[in-house]
Motif scaffolding. Structure first.
Motif, short mmCIF file in Angstrom:
data_model
loop_
_atom_site.label_atom_id
_atom_site.label_comp_id
_atom_site.label_asym_id
_atom_site.label_seq_id
_atom_site.Cartn_x
_atom_site.Cartn_y
_atom_site.Cartn_z
N THR A 182 -2.55 13.75 6.64
CA THR A 182 -3.06 12.43 6.31
C THR A 182 -1.92 11.52 5.87
N ASP A 183 -1.82 10.37 6.53
CA ASP A 183 -0.87 9.33 6.13
C ASP A 183 -1.67 8.17 5.55
N THR A 184 -1.21 7.67 4.42
CA THR A 184 -1.91 6.58 3.73
C THR A 184 -0.98 5.38 3.62
N TYR A 185 -1.50 4.23 4.04
CA TYR A 185 -0.72 2.99 3.96
C TYR A 185 -1.45 1.99 3.08
N ILE A 186 -0.75 1.48 2.07
CA ILE A 186 -1.32 0.46 1.18
C ILE A 186 -0.68 -0.87 1.55
N ILE A 187 -1.52 -1.81 1.94
CA ILE A 187 -1.06 -3.11 2.45
C ILE A 187 -0.38 -3.90 1.33
N GLY A 188 0.71 -4.60 1.71
CA GLY A 188 1.50 -5.30 0.71
C GLY A 188 1.24 -6.79 0.59
N ARG B 91 3.49 -2.67 -1.29
CA ARG B 91 3.63 -3.61 -2.42
C ARG B 91 4.87 -3.33 -3.24
N ILE B 92 5.32 -2.08 -3.27
CA ILE B 92 6.47 -1.74 -4.12
C ILE B 92 7.70 -1.39 -3.29
#
Length: 200
Positions: A114-120, A9-10
């Protein structure tokens, strides 16, 4: 080895476009040279040398899945997902699993892996980390909501792109497997320089 968090998102788009509006960025600052002598790296580039599909997928709940890629490799998980902006996908890697197919992170010791992905957006998006790697066979993926669709999950095998200059074949399957394990171990331990444990 802790991994990375990427919030789509950013993400700053067009940052590398010469015609982009750069008023939001600060000017470059002159600093003292670091010293030493700049020389090129003699080792081959580190890159994705193979992409592996999962051999098994275990559904632990509506939002938690364990992916088995069949062999232990250095690298990361590439995902293609679709959800809504703000939905989160967490990927934790490990070398082993428990009897209930949840991942066993004991060999990671203190490393989060741990990899974290925040959907945009609501569009289909593909993510793979750019600032970390892991040693793993299994990846446990946790979705923030059951309606987040995992379209694709792959293991990207990353190492120095050295050329194979020899081979070994024999009629004893056990010795052949030992040889293949040795080759894979050497590949996994070669990321610019020889390493020991790639998961921690």
């Amino acid at each position: 080895y802790d991994g990375e968090c990427f919030d789509k998102r950013i993400e700053k788009r067009e940052w590398d476009d010469p015609d982009a509006d750069c008023e939001q960025y600060a000017d470059a600052v002159c600093v003292s040279a670091p010293g030493g002598r700049l020389v090129r790296n003699e080792a081959p580039d580190i890159k994705v040398c193979k992409v592996n599909e999962p051999v098994h997928v275990y559904r632990l709940s509506d939002t938690v899945y364990t992916y088995d890629f069949g062999k232990n490799c250095t690298g990361w998980v590439q995902i293609t997902v679709q959800g809504k902006a703000g939905d989160c996908v967490s990927i934790t890697t490990a070398e082993q699993i428990f009897d209930d197919f949840s991942i066993n992170t004991e060999t990671n010791r203190q490393a989060l892996n741990t990899d974290t992905y925040i959907i945009g957006s609501s569009n289909e998006e593909t993510y793979e980390p750019g600032f970390t790697y892991h040693g793993f066979r299994y990846a446990q993926i946790t979705l923030s909501a059951a309606n987040v669709a995992l379209k694709s999950v792959k293991q990207c095998h990353v190492h120095s792109a050295v050329e194979r200059i020899g081979s070994f074949v024999c009629d004893n399957p056990d010795i052949q497997k030992i040889h293949e394990a040795c080759v894979l171990t050497e590949e996994n331990a070669l990321l610019g320089l020889s390493l020991d444990c790639t998961q921690r």
